[in-house]
Design a protein around this motif. Structure first.
Motif, PDB file in Angstrom:
ATOM      1  N   SER A  67      -5.198 -32.471  68.344  1.00 32.32           N
ATOM      2  CA  SER A  67      -4.163 -31.436  68.285  1.00 32.32           C
ATOM      3  C   SER A  67      -4.313 -30.462  69.444  1.00 32.32           C
ATOM      4  O   SER A  67      -3.317 -29.965  69.973  1.00 32.32           O
ATOM      5  CB  SER A  67      -4.201 -30.701  66.942  1.00 32.32           C
ATOM      6  OG  SER A  67      -5.407 -30.000  66.789  1.00 32.32           O
ATOM      7  N   ALA A  68      -5.548 -30.171  69.864  1.00 28.97           N
ATOM      8  CA  ALA A  68      -5.758 -29.320  71.036  1.00 28.97           C
ATOM      9  C   ALA A  68      -5.217 -29.998  72.287  1.00 28.97           C
ATOM     10  O   ALA A  68      -4.624 -29.337  73.151  1.00 28.97           O
ATOM     11  CB  ALA A  68      -7.238 -29.002  71.211  1.00 28.97           C
ATOM     12  N   ARG A  75      -7.611 -34.521  76.126  1.00 22.98           N
ATOM     13  CA  ARG A  75      -7.967 -35.393  75.003  1.00 22.98           C
ATOM     14  C   ARG A  75      -9.213 -36.198  75.357  1.00 22.98           C
ATOM     15  O   ARG A  75      -9.261 -36.859  76.378  1.00 22.98           O
ATOM     16  CB  ARG A  75      -6.819 -36.330  74.681  1.00 22.98           C
ATOM     17  CG  ARG A  75      -7.124 -37.230  73.514  1.00 22.98           C
ATOM     18  CD  ARG A  75      -5.938 -38.044  73.135  1.00 22.98           C
ATOM     19  NE  ARG A  75      -6.301 -38.936  72.041  1.00 22.98           N
ATOM     20  CZ  ARG A  75      -5.471 -39.766  71.493  1.00 22.98           C
ATOM     21  NH1 ARG A  75      -4.231 -39.836  71.917  1.00 22.98           N
ATOM     22  NH2 ARG A  75      -5.862 -40.535  70.521  1.00 22.98           N
ATOM     23  N   SER A  76     -10.198 -36.120  74.489  1.00 28.05           N
ATOM     24  CA  SER A  76     -11.413 -36.910  74.666  1.00 28.05           C
ATOM     25  C   SER A  76     -11.235 -38.249  73.976  1.00 28.05           C
ATOM     26  O   SER A  76     -10.588 -38.344  72.942  1.00 28.05           O
ATOM     27  CB  SER A  76     -12.609 -36.190  74.044  1.00 28.05           C
ATOM     28  OG  SER A  76     -12.800 -34.952  74.643  1.00 28.05           O
ATOM     29  N   GLY A  77     -11.849 -39.262  74.532  1.00 30.11           N
ATOM     30  CA  GLY A  77     -11.833 -40.571  73.902  1.00 30.11           C
ATOM     31  C   GLY A  77     -12.775 -40.603  72.708  1.00 30.11           C
ATOM     32  O   GLY A  77     -13.604 -39.718  72.527  1.00 30.11           O
ATOM     33  N   LEU A  78     -12.641 -41.634  71.893  1.00 30.16           N
ATOM     34  CA  LEU A  78     -13.504 -41.759  70.713  1.00 30.16           C
ATOM     35  C   LEU A  78     -14.977 -41.861  71.096  1.00 30.16           C
ATOM     36  O   LEU A  78     -15.836 -41.275  70.442  1.00 30.16           O
ATOM     37  CB  LEU A  78     -13.123 -42.987  69.905  1.00 30.16           C
ATOM     38  CG  LEU A  78     -11.952 -42.850  68.954  1.00 30.16           C
ATOM     39  CD1 LEU A  78     -11.638 -44.178  68.307  1.00 30.16           C
ATOM     40  CD2 LEU A  78     -12.233 -41.804  67.914  1.00 30.16           C
ATOM     41  N   GLY A 123     -13.603 -28.517  66.176  1.00 30.49           N
ATOM     42  CA  GLY A 123     -13.414 -29.761  66.916  1.00 30.49           C
ATOM     43  C   GLY A 123     -12.493 -29.595  68.102  1.00 30.49           C
ATOM     44  O   GLY A 123     -12.704 -30.204  69.149  1.00 30.49           O
ATOM     45  N   ALA A 124     -11.487 -28.738  67.954  1.00 25.11           N
ATOM     46  CA  ALA A 124     -10.582 -28.480  69.076  1.00 25.11           C
ATOM     47  C   ALA A 124     -11.322 -27.806  70.228  1.00 25.11           C
ATOM     48  O   ALA A 124     -11.134 -28.151  71.387  1.00 25.11           O
ATOM     49  CB  ALA A 124      -9.417 -27.607  68.614  1.00 25.11           C
TER      50      ALA A 124
END
Length: 129
Positions: A67-68, A75-78, A123-124
């Motif tokens: 969402s961030a 966006r970070s990957g898994l 987490g964001a």
């Protein structure tokens, strides 16, 4: 924001590592005292941290990260986000187990706050910005 993310990452990593070491020491003492592996698994689930709560917190933190990214972050990957969020899951699950084992009156409120409301923004910050 980068400083806050770094402090959060290292803080949760330190506390999560300390919790894992403390659990391993407790499990070794219990095992030497004659506890079976089933009793150790029950000890982990009820006294320390539930694996389901850790998993749920990691997923919630990942949703906060994404969402961030949607709101303008990165966006970070898994493969990058999950190792960063795993200590957050351990700490959150330990807090829930510690706060809800004595009385069950506010357990749903505590679980919702610690496992859902807190990991979204944390987490964001930790992985999304």
């Amino acid at each position: 924001m980068e400083l806050a993310a770094t402090v959060l990452r290292w803080g949760f990593f330190g506390v999560g590592s300390a919790l894992l070491i403390a659990f391993i020491l407790t499990a070794a003492r219990q095992r030497r005292a004659g506890a079976s592996f089933g009793e150790l698994a029950e000890l982990m689930e009820h006294e320390w941290f539930s694996a389901g709560k850790v998993f749920f917190t990691v997923l919630t933190g990942l949703a906060g990260s994404w969402s961030a990214a949607y709101l303008g972050g990165t966006r970070s990957g898994l493969q990058e986000a999950v190792p960063i969020l795993f200590p957050l899951g351990i700490v959150a699950a330990f807090v829930v187990c510690s706060l809800t084992k004595s009385d069950g009156s506010n357990s749903l409120r505590i679980e919702a706050l610690v496992l859902l409301a807190a990991p979204l923004p944390i987490g964001a910050v930790m992985t999304g910005w």
